[in-house]
Design an enzyme around this catalytic site. Structure first.
Site, PDB file in Angstrom:
ATOM      1  N   GLY A 127       0.774  -1.231   0.000  1.00 53.65           N
ATOM      2  CA  GLY A 127       0.000   0.000   0.000  1.00 53.65           C
ATOM      3  C   GLY A 127       0.809   1.286   0.000  1.00 53.65           C
ATOM      4  CB  THR A 128       4.408   2.086  -0.470  1.00 56.17           C
ATOM      5  OG1 THR A 128       4.554   1.219  -1.613  1.00 56.17           O
ATOM      6  CG2 THR A 128       4.985   1.395   0.740  1.00 56.17           C
TER       7      THR A 128
END
Length: 324
Positions: free
Chosen positions: A219-220
């Site tokens: 999810g960066t």
């Protein structure tokens, strides 16, 4: 009475909470922005990858747009997973009402699962990029946006060339992320179009920062684009949010810088976590609460008190910290 800065995420879901709309809303909240959402797909995924994607009917996505846009004013919005050409075009058609639009060109999950249909890539190139205030591709996504046979940039000079080439597709700005490289330091390139840079040529800004050695990168991309969106919502003055105008020009570079700093803090804090039951091959999430937790640290859980050691009425009450 006052209206808080307000942002919209247009994205798929992540029941494990690390990516997608859930991650976006966490980032909005952590940065002091009221978050709204339009869900584009229901995604069964966790720290080990994507197992199934359930597409939401386009007309229901349109209903969600109407529910938000007919009720609230938006300062900024961001896109995440837009799995079909119809969803890309639906979003592009509403761009004028979305405030400053950040397009996270989600095409492939960290696990390698492809999230964007082939026909949607073409729609993104021609419909969504021209109405975007900022696009945030990684190196493989940037190459795909430029053409099916274009190779990902490998050097700083190639990154700058591809960022300029993407500007020619219509967005007001491009943040080309260098995290897919292998160097000890990560370089990201922000390219500003002449209308934002205030000159005859695009302006380039380079952000250089140390790579954080952690497998917890789930999810960066969502988190970074959400953080930038939140920063833009906070920084834009009333009347500036309707597009990449003078207010956006002044706000964008510091918003990107603050977004990158937030992601770095979240990565460093999340690197200490161990969430997956089976850590082998897992990519855990970043810590969206890093700034909130720093302001109100949680005490370590204490061992539960045995019921025999306390009066009956106290034995029935929950012990502070025991369930954390």
């Amino acid at each position: 009475m006052m209206r808080p800065p307000t942002a919209l995420t247009i994205a798929g879901t992540d029941p494990s909470g690390g990516a997608g709309a859930q991650a976006d809303l966490k980032a909005f909240t952590a940065l002091g922005v009221y978050g709204t959402s339009v869900l584009t797909a229901l995604v069964a995924q966790n720290t080990h990858g994507v197992s199934r994607v359930y597409d939401i009917d386009t007309d229901f996505v349109a209903d969600q747009f109407d529910a938000v846009l007919d009720d609230m004013a938006l300062d900024a919005s961001k896109t995440g997973m837009l799995a079909s050409a119809a969803l890309v075009e639906l979003t592009a058609a509403r761009a004028e009402r979305l405030g400053f639009l950040v397009v996270d060109t989600v095409m492939v999950a960290t696990s390698g699962h492809r999230l964007l249909a082939e026909e949607a890539v073409e729609a993104m190139r021609h419909a969504l990029l021209p109405v975007a205030g900022l696009i945030t591709p990684n190196l493989p996504e940037a190459a795909l946006l430029l053409g099916d046979d274009v190779e990902a940039a490998r050097t700083a000079a190639e990154m700058e060339d591809q960022a300029r080439a993407l500007l020619a597709r219509g967005p007001a700005a491009v943040l080309l992320k260098g995290g897919h490289g292998a160097e000890a330091r990560v370089a990201d390139v922000l390219a500003l179009s002449p209308r934002l840079a205030g000159g005859a040529e695009p302006a380039l800004v380079r952000f250089d920062h140390p790579r954080i050695d952690t497998p917890h990168t789930h999810g960066t991309g969502c988190t970074l684009s959400a953080a930038i969106t939140a920063q833009m919502a906070r920084r834009l003055l009333p009347g500036d949010a309707g597009g990449p105008g003078a207010g956006a020009a002044e706000a964008l570079e510091p918003a990107v810088r603050e977004g990158l700093d937030f992601l770095a803090r979240a990565l460093a804090s999340g690197a200490r976590w161990s969430l997956p039951l089976d850590p082998e091959g897992a990519h855990g999430p970043v810590d969206h609460t890093v700034d909130i937790a720093a302001q109100a640290p949680i005490e370590p859980a204490r061992a539960p008190v045995e019921p025999a050691q306390v009066p009956n009425e106290a034995a029935q009450a929950p012990v502070e910290g025991a369930s954390r």
